[in-house]
Design a protein around this motif. Structure first.
Motif, PDB file in Angstrom:
ATOM      1  N   PRO A  22      31.395   8.272   6.665  1.00 15.02           N
ATOM      2  CA  PRO A  22      31.263   8.476   5.272  1.00 15.02           C
ATOM      3  C   PRO A  22      29.800   8.127   4.852  1.00 15.02           C
ATOM      4  N   ARG A  23      29.531   8.563   3.568  1.00 14.79           N
ATOM      5  CA  ARG A  23      28.434   8.073   3.072  1.00 14.79           C
ATOM      6  C   ARG A  23      28.608   6.608   2.281  1.00 14.79           C
ATOM      7  N   MET A  24      27.641   5.695   2.355  1.00 12.73           N
ATOM      8  CA  MET A  24      27.889   4.573   1.527  1.00 12.73           C
ATOM      9  C   MET A  24      26.971   4.393   0.769  1.00 12.73           C
ATOM     10  N   ARG A  25      27.376   3.680  -0.600  1.00  9.95           N
ATOM     11  CA  ARG A  25      26.680   3.429  -1.753  1.00  9.95           C
ATOM     12  C   ARG A  25      26.517   2.044  -2.027  1.00  9.95           C
ATOM     13  N   ALA A  26      25.298   1.251  -1.917  1.00  8.36           N
ATOM     14  CA  ALA A  26      25.273  -0.002  -2.136  1.00  8.36           C
ATOM     15  C   ALA A  26      25.298  -0.591  -3.791  1.00  8.36           C
ATOM     16  N   TRP A  27      25.666  -1.823  -3.894  1.00  4.47           N
ATOM     17  CA  TRP A  27      25.723  -2.152  -5.101  1.00  4.47           C
ATOM     18  C   TRP A  27      24.508  -2.065  -6.059  1.00  4.47           C
ATOM     19  N   THR A  28      23.536  -1.670  -5.378  1.00  3.94           N
ATOM     20  CA  THR A  28      22.260  -1.570  -6.329  1.00  3.94           C
ATOM     21  C   THR A  28      22.182   0.097  -6.709  1.00  3.94           C
ATOM     22  N   GLY A  29      22.873   0.740  -6.104  1.00  2.00           N
ATOM     23  CA  GLY A  29      23.110   2.268  -6.525  1.00  2.00           C
ATOM     24  C   GLY A  29      22.369   2.809  -5.403  1.00  2.00           C
ATOM     25  N   GLU A  30      21.734   2.322  -4.399  1.00  2.00           N
ATOM     26  CA  GLU A  30      21.252   3.036  -3.252  1.00  2.00           C
ATOM     27  C   GLU A  30      22.159   3.511  -2.400  1.00  2.00           C
ATOM     28  N   GLU A  31      21.903   5.109  -1.665  1.00  2.00           N
ATOM     29  CA  GLU A  31      23.003   5.536  -0.787  1.00  2.00           C
ATOM     30  C   GLU A  31      22.280   5.905   0.527  1.00  2.00           C
ATOM     31  N   TRP A  32      23.136   5.696   1.684  1.00  2.29           N
ATOM     32  CA  TRP A  32      22.867   6.023   2.701  1.00  2.29           C
ATOM     33  C   TRP A  32      24.059   6.970   3.428  1.00  2.29           C
ATOM     34  N   GLY A  33      23.578   7.734   4.462  1.00  2.00           N
ATOM     35  CA  GLY A  33      24.485   8.433   5.447  1.00  2.00           C
ATOM     36  C   GLY A  33      24.348   9.966   4.855  1.00  2.00           C
ATOM     37  N   PRO A  34      25.102  10.646   5.617  1.00  2.00           N
ATOM     38  CA  PRO A  34      25.410  12.314   5.254  1.00  2.00           C
ATOM     39  C   PRO A  34      25.592  12.564   3.964  1.00  2.00           C
ATOM     40  N   ALA A  35      24.598  13.337   3.392  1.00  2.00           N
ATOM     41  CA  ALA A  35      24.775  14.124   1.948  1.00  2.00           C
ATOM     42  C   ALA A  35      25.858  14.947   1.917  1.00  2.00           C
ATOM     43  N   ASP A  36      26.464  15.536   2.953  1.00  2.00           N
ATOM     44  CA  ASP A  36      27.561  16.370   2.895  1.00  2.00           C
ATOM     45  C   ASP A  36      28.864  15.690   3.208  1.00  2.00           C
ATOM     46  N   ALA A  37      28.889  14.134   3.350  1.00  2.00           N
ATOM     47  CA  ALA A  37      29.955  13.415   3.914  1.00  2.00           C
ATOM     48  C   ALA A  37      31.194  13.641   2.903  1.00  2.00           C
ATOM     49  N   ALA A  38      32.656  13.652   3.206  1.00  2.00           N
ATOM     50  CA  ALA A  38      33.708  14.033   2.627  1.00  2.00           C
ATOM     51  C   ALA A  38      34.000  12.819   1.690  1.00  2.00           C
ATOM     52  N   ALA A  39      33.359  11.780   2.061  1.00  2.00           N
ATOM     53  CA  ALA A  39      33.801  10.472   1.253  1.00  2.00           C
ATOM     54  C   ALA A  39      32.647   9.408   1.044  1.00  2.00           C
TER      55      ALA A  39
END
Length: 417
Positions: A22-39
């Motif tokens: 899945p994609r992951m969003r940190a508490w800061t708003g920064e995101e990592w992982g596939p942009a097209d992830a299902a979750a």
């Protein structure tokens, strides 16, 4: 590294080890992982990933979700499938130890610290304790269950012939298949053990003309079922009792037990089947519909899980052969066995979709924590059914002296061609 860098490093290592992360969003708003992830998994604070993964267990992860250390936006099934793809990672491997050291560098912060896990009193599977455990699960509220069960208010596996068909169609077919397998006839006495909201007894009384009795330990279910029988105009042929099956008197021509055997307990299985056998008239029959496990030797390593803690306290799943053995030992003959494993996976996916659609109503009926418990439990169960970790069987058990009915067409649904 600071907490943000550590969390990203842990995520990237896990993503490389698993499938379809899945994609992951940190508490800061920064995101990592596939942009097209299902979750997207949302980390609500710097210690969230540590709270999710340490100590490693489904109970730890489940509590991190239900108490708000993390959230799941989008397809929760895909997140659980990713987690399952990591089960090849052995806890004692160098890779696991390296991840453990990283996680321990995150703050030891957890919102579940104030959580109160449900506790129950008395001897395991005693009348008192079973009442307490069953009511904990089923008295969550009729309004809550209505947000995901659909029109039929059936809380058990549906009977799908087409994965695309509506849930209510598959649930009504399941009710009818049970009646057909039991060969119900007008005027017969029929018992539904663990009758829920009364859907099966209403169907049997209205479509097959039986005198139906339903028993449940849930006061909310009993009240709902009585009102439903009155609205359907069959209250003269339907009796709903708020009682344990062990407290019943009388005999019946046919008995159904749907989704109840999971609450009985391994040591009580022989007694359970003997009790039901004693309530059957000569030539009587029992339809036992219950979930089973493929695991073996679990009693040597039983531990609390998310589902046993928050969903089915004191519930126990047994291998199918142990269920059949207990039934045969009680004097039954096994006439038919049918697995509905894939149907239960479909049922659970429909329930999760309904629950998510009706999120606001579900939270209004209970609270956000309860909503998350049920969303996680049903989605995780669907994954288990899809991968054959668990299954569900309908067993048709009869008095061996009962006449034999040849073939199987008579027990199939009308539209099962």
């Amino acid at each position: 590294m600071d907490a943000l860098a550590v969390a990203r490093e842990v995520y990237e290592r896990l993503a490389a080890l698993g499938t379809d992360p899945p994609r992951m969003r940190a508490w800061t708003g920064e995101e990592w992982g596939p942009a097209d992830a299902a979750a997207t998994v949302v980390l609500e604070h710097p210690g969230a990933l540590r709270a999710l993964l340490l100590p490693p267990s489904d109970l730890t992860a489940g509590e991190a979700y239900i108490y708000g250390d993390v959230d799941v936006e989008g397809d929760i099934f895909s997140v659980l499938a990713f987690a399952r793809s990591l089960t090849h990672l052995k806890p004692t491997s160098p890779t696991a130890w390296s991840l453990l050291r990283l996680l321990r560098r995150l703050p030891a912060e957890s919102r579940r610290r104030d959580a109160v896990r449900p506790t129950f009193h008395g001897i395991l599977h005693s009348l008192r304790r079973d009442r307490e455990a069953v009511r904990y699960h089923y008295d969550t509220g009729n309004d809550f269950f209505a947000t995901f069960l659909g029109e039929t208010m059936v809380y058990s596996c549906a009977y799908f012939l087409d994965p695309a068909e509506p849930l209510d169609v598959a649930q009504r077919r399941k009710l009818d298949v049970i009646c057909r397998k039991l060969e119900l006839r007008p005027g017969e006495r029929f018992l539904d053990v663990g009758c829920g909201w009364g859907s099966l007894v209403l169907h049997a009384a209205s479509r097959y003309g039986v005198e139906a009795t339903g028993v449940t330990l849930s006061s909310e279910q009993a009240e709902y079922a009585r009102l439903a029988a009155k609205r359907a105009g069959v209250d003269d042929r339907v009796t709903i009792l708020e009682r344990d099956y062990r407290e019943l008197d009388g005999t019946f021509d046919a008995i159904a037990s749907v989704g109840m055997v999971e609450h009985v307990g391994a040591r009580q299985l022989p007694r359970y089947f003997r009790r039901l056998r004693s309530m059957l008239e000569p030539g009587g029959r029992l339809l036992n519909h219950g979930i089973v496990t493929r695991e073996r030797g679990r009693r040597l390593r039983r531990r609390p899980t998310f589902i046993s803690t928050y969903v089915f306290p004191d519930g126990e799943l047994e291998p199918i052969e142990e269920v059949v053995d207990a039934a045969m030992g009680a004097g039954f003959e096994l006439r038919d066995a049918e697995s509905l494993r894939t149907s239960y996976a479909l049922t659970l996916r429909r329930w999760v979709a309904n629950l998510e659609t009706n999120h606001d109503a579900a939270v209004a009926a209970t609270d956000e924590t309860t909503y998350r418990i049920w969303r996680a439990y049903m989605a995780a169960s669907a994954i288990l059914f899809e991968h054959a970790g668990i299954s569900v069987f309908q067993l048709l058990l009869t008095d061996p002296a009962r006449r034999w009915t040849f073939g199987r067409r008579w027990m199939l649904a009308d539209d099962d061609t």
